[in-house]
Design a protein around this motif. Sequence first.
Motif, short mmCIF file in Angstrom:
data_model
loop_
_atom_site.label_atom_id
_atom_site.label_comp_id
_atom_site.label_asym_id
_atom_site.label_seq_id
_atom_site.Cartn_x
_atom_site.Cartn_y
_atom_site.Cartn_z
N GLN A 1 0.83 -1.21 0.00
CA GLN A 1 0.00 0.00 0.00
C GLN A 1 0.86 1.26 0.00
OE1 GLN A 1 -0.19 -2.50 2.00
NE2 GLN A 1 -2.28 -3.22 2.25
N CYS A 2 1.99 1.18 0.69
CA CYS A 2 2.89 2.34 0.73
C CYS A 2 4.12 2.14 -0.16
CB CYS A 2 3.33 2.61 2.17
SG CYS A 2 1.95 3.02 3.26
N GLY B 1 3.47 3.46 -3.67
CA GLY B 1 2.19 2.80 -3.38
C GLY B 1 1.01 3.74 -3.47
N ILE B 2 -0.19 3.21 -3.37
CA ILE B 2 -1.40 4.04 -3.52
C ILE B 2 -1.55 5.08 -2.42
CG2 ILE B 2 -2.88 2.55 -4.95
CD1 ILE B 2 -4.09 1.54 -2.24
N ASN B 3 -0.85 4.88 -1.29
CA ASN B 3 -1.01 5.82 -0.17
C ASN B 3 -0.12 7.05 -0.24
OD1 ASN B 3 -3.01 4.43 1.19
ND2 ASN B 3 -1.59 3.26 2.47
#
Lengths: 241, 124
Positions: free
Chosen positions: B41-42, B51-53
């Motif tokens: 995610q990161c 990542g998407i975060n």
Amino acid sequence: MFHSVRKGAVPGSLKVLLSAMACWLPLATALAEDVGQYVSKSCAGCHALTQAEIKNADVSERARRKGPPLYYAGDKFKQKWLERWLAKPVRLRPAGSFPPDHTIVTDDGDVIDRATLKDHLALPAGKTKLVAGYLMGLHMGDKPLLNSQYKPKKISKMLGSMDFNKFKGCSACHRDAADNGGVSGPELYTAWSRMQPEFLISYIKDPVAWDVHTMMPDKHLKEKEIHKLVDYLKLIGEAAQ
Amino acid sequence: MNNRIFLALSSLTILANFAYAGSPPADAIRGKTLYKIYCTQCHGLEGDGYGINVADMEVLPRDHTETKEMKTRTDKDLFKAIKFGGKAIDKSVLMPNWDGNLSDRQIDDLVEYLRVLCCTKTGK
């Protein structure tokens, strides 16, 4: 006005009430059974309804999840919110239940692949109350985790935001506003309207105790620090309502 | 009687093997599964730190495919960063501590996978 009642006799009004209850009880049980069957049929495909489904699986179970576990729904949600949400669901997890399944690699970095996200079905009007009521009956059986009482305290938006974003790093995964924060976790600017404060405290304190494969880290925060975070969620949640 | 002695000896051998072997070695395949669940995610699906975060982050997460940089970190450094979080190694608080979620063995698996990601052709 009170009537004296002979010992052992049952007054007429009570008789009516008892006979009504005698009729209603089997009906209520049948309805609850029906709701249970309905929930098993409609929800179990995407949501864990028992803790064993998660606890007895290895960690790769997390990657197969299609929705959040519901075996502690009664500890987590506010019933009125749950009823409203089931009637008109909105997305709470911007990148879905398991973000890597809804992510694509681009030249600008990873982005959410919205085409792969499926919206939650809206329940028929007659079912929302029954299903919400049934789900609110689901609780963690293991140990009493809801052992903190929440007493709201004032917090300024600036300090709360600094705590959420800079000091505790919650914004790595969660949004505290529609336009700020990470997207892998559920958004938290409406957390206050959907979750019970005692659950928020308990989940921040020991997320693994609730869900052994949670992606929420246990930050070992002190009780006071957790309450401050919940104060901030209350502040932004009430502003969002 | 002979059978009994044979059985007892076999059981002892099995027990001794277990005691000698200790915990199994770290496994990059298990680490890859954990990386996908807890890190992408990161750090990005490809481990490049995008990542998407990251859109609203002030500090970019570490690029695990940066061979040169990753080679300066020992396995112990990486283990510490995962277990105790960015704060423990004077890095960003946005990197959480995973000691409450992952066992030491799982963290070893992650470190093993990071080595594949950073420093092998398969990782690239």
